[in-house]
Design a protein around this motif. Structure first.
Motif, PDB file in Angstrom:
ATOM      1  N   THR A  90     -27.287  -1.723 -56.669  1.00 28.73           N
ATOM      2  CA  THR A  90     -26.005  -2.582 -56.931  1.00 28.73           C
ATOM      3  C   THR A  90     -24.933  -1.352 -57.083  1.00 28.73           C
ATOM      4  N   ALA A  91     -23.811  -1.575 -56.487  1.00 25.03           N
ATOM      5  CA  ALA A  91     -22.633  -0.572 -56.473  1.00 25.03           C
ATOM      6  C   ALA A  91     -21.425  -1.160 -57.485  1.00 25.03           C
ATOM      7  N   TYR A  92     -21.235   0.115 -58.413  1.00 24.31           N
ATOM      8  CA  TYR A  92     -20.069  -0.361 -59.278  1.00 24.31           C
ATOM      9  C   TYR A  92     -18.919   0.328 -59.143  1.00 24.31           C
ATOM     10  N   VAL A  93     -17.836   0.182 -58.562  1.00 23.88           N
ATOM     11  CA  VAL A  93     -16.649   0.755 -58.416  1.00 23.88           C
ATOM     12  C   VAL A  93     -15.627   0.827 -59.474  1.00 23.88           C
ATOM     13  N   CYS A  94     -15.427   1.946 -59.835  1.00 24.50           N
ATOM     14  CA  CYS A  94     -14.417   2.050 -61.003  1.00 24.50           C
ATOM     15  C   CYS A  94     -13.208   2.946 -60.445  1.00 24.50           C
ATOM     16  N   GLU A  95     -12.160   2.781 -61.413  1.00 23.34           N
ATOM     17  CA  GLU A  95     -11.076   3.437 -61.364  1.00 23.34           C
ATOM     18  C   GLU A  95     -10.370   3.526 -62.771  1.00 23.34           C
ATOM     19  N   ASN A  96     -10.080   4.551 -63.201  1.00 19.16           N
ATOM     20  CA  ASN A  96      -9.475   4.559 -64.670  1.00 19.16           C
ATOM     21  C   ASN A  96     -10.421   4.057 -65.674  1.00 19.16           C
ATOM     22  N   PHE A  97     -11.653   4.195 -65.499  1.00 18.95           N
ATOM     23  CA  PHE A  97     -12.753   3.938 -66.146  1.00 18.95           C
ATOM     24  C   PHE A  97     -12.716   2.195 -66.452  1.00 18.95           C
ATOM     25  N   SER A  98     -12.186   1.604 -65.608  1.00 20.38           N
ATOM     26  CA  SER A  98     -12.402  -0.013 -65.321  1.00 20.38           C
ATOM     27  C   SER A  98     -12.807  -0.169 -64.225  1.00 20.38           C
ATOM     28  N   CYS A  99     -14.079  -1.044 -64.029  1.00 23.25           N
ATOM     29  CA  CYS A  99     -15.066  -1.307 -62.825  1.00 23.25           C
ATOM     30  C   CYS A  99     -14.698  -2.778 -62.544  1.00 23.25           C
ATOM     31  N   LYS A 100     -14.493  -2.789 -61.075  1.00 22.85           N
ATOM     32  CA  LYS A 100     -14.639  -3.980 -60.444  1.00 22.85           C
ATOM     33  C   LYS A 100     -16.070  -4.645 -60.446  1.00 22.85           C
ATOM     34  N   LYS A 101     -15.928  -5.997 -60.159  1.00 26.08           N
ATOM     35  CA  LYS A 101     -17.155  -6.592 -60.165  1.00 26.08           C
ATOM     36  C   LYS A 101     -18.354  -5.956 -59.395  1.00 26.08           C
ATOM     37  N   PRO A 102     -19.452  -5.664 -59.956  1.00 24.95           N
ATOM     38  CA  PRO A 102     -20.718  -4.985 -59.206  1.00 24.95           C
ATOM     39  C   PRO A 102     -21.012  -5.964 -57.900  1.00 24.95           C
TER      40      PRO A 102
END
Length: 115
Positions: A90-102
């Motif tokens: 499962t991939a977790y894509v995060c920016e500014n320590f806020s992640c999109k839905k995995p």
């Protein structure tokens, strides 16, 4: 760039990496965490997709359930919360320590990275 003009004249192939480093310094990184088993086919497929997208400011980590060494585990305690879904990488894509839905869908991951 002017400070490295001499070196760039002698080795112009160094320029792409220098520009990538410059871009990395100007943007907040995109953090991509893969929760999965090291070396598993689904993890390798995700790594291949991530490698195929030009994101000079990306940081990729594998959360494989193993304890991370020393200071890294203390600073990144949240990695223990990033787990596989449906027993798939499962991939977790995060920016500014806020992640999109995995996601564990390769097409969705590709789309997330393209945006």
């Amino acid at each position: 760039i002017a400070a490295f003009a001499g070196q760039l004249n002698q080795a112009p192939t160094a320029m792409p990496q220098m520009l990538a480093a410059y871009e990395f310094s100007r943007h907040k990184p995109t953090q991509i965490i893969i929760a999965g088993r090291r070396g598993a086919a689904d993890v390798l497929a995700m790594q291949q997709i991530i490698s195929g997208v030009f994101l000079p400011h990306k940081v990729v980590l594998l959360a494989d359930g193993e304890k991370m060494p020393g200071e890294l585990s203390e600073k990144l305690e949240y990695l223990s919360l990033m787990t596989m879904q449906d027993n798939k990488a499962t991939a977790y894509v995060c920016e500014n320590f806020s992640c999109k839905k995995p996601t564990n869908d390769l097409g969705v991951l590709r789309d997330m990275l393209a945006k």
